[in-house]
Design a protein around this motif. Structure first.
Motif: not given
Length: 207
Positions: A139-142, A146-151, A153-159
């Motif tokens: 989750a931390a990686f995702l 997301d913050g870097q605009g690579e993906v 992902i509104p909910d990193a924990a769920l993803a």
């Protein structure tokens, strides 16, 4: 005998006991491992063993927690976090699938389920050391990706949970239920590539 994890006592031969227990548990599993064999492998008396771990289940989960730490650190050392997201996921999936199919890890899971009513601390310790730690790292990686605009992902924990479940497709349940014990590299690669492709189709930029 059911004991609380707080009753574990550490001492000079604590690590020695864990090393011997790990060898026996890996060889014989939880049910097959005898206290006599563990004490013999650890080079300690049964009295010393019981002074540290009054319940075999406590010893089993302590060994698992150390093994989980070892597997997690090894995986993190081998995953290139600077690679593109899909490649990081592919590397992570390889370690996850290997962990899911590991006989020792599955033995721990079976024991936790079997003992969940009488000894709920086992399940909690298993969750913290295995699934929860894996979830938090992913989750931390995702979230960073997301913050870097690579993906997107509104909910990193769920993803993170979703990706973990994708990596369990087909092989995990077959192995857990003893339908199949060995899988060809092509079968494992199929699950890994499918997990990455499905995840990126949902969360990749432009998908």
């Amino acid at each position: 005998m059911t004991a609380n994890p707080a009753t574990i006592r550490k001492g000079r031969k604590f690590d020695q006991v864990l090393e011997g227990a790990r060898d026996i548990f890996l060889r014989d599993g939880f049910e097959g491992a005898s206290v006599d064999d563990i004490a013999r492998a650890a080079g300690v008396s049964k009295a010393t063993l019981y002074s540290y771990f009054p319940d075999k289940r406590l010893l089993f989960i302590e060994v698992f927690q150390q093994e989980c730490d070892r597997q997690t650190l090894a995986a993190l050392d081998q995953i290139d976090m600077d690679a593109p997201v899909a490649e990081v996921l592919r590397q992570a999936a390889g370690h996850m699938v290997a962990s899911f199919l590991c006989e020792f890890n599955q033995a721990v899971f079976r024991v936790c389920v079997a003992e969940s009513d009488r000894f709920p601390e086992l399940g909690a310790a298993f969750y913290r050391s295995g699934p929860r730690r894996l979830h938090d790292e992913l989750a931390a990686f995702l979230a960073r990706a997301d913050g870097q605009g690579e993906v997107s992902i509104p909910d990193a924990a769920l993803a993170a949970d979703q990706f973990t479940e994708l990596c369990k497709a087909d092989l995990y349940l077959r192995h857990l239920l003893r339908i199949d014990d060995n899988f060809a590299p092509e079968e494992i690669a199929r699950v890994i590539e499918g997990a990455v492709a499905t995840f990126m189709a949902r969360y990749g930029i432009g998908s």
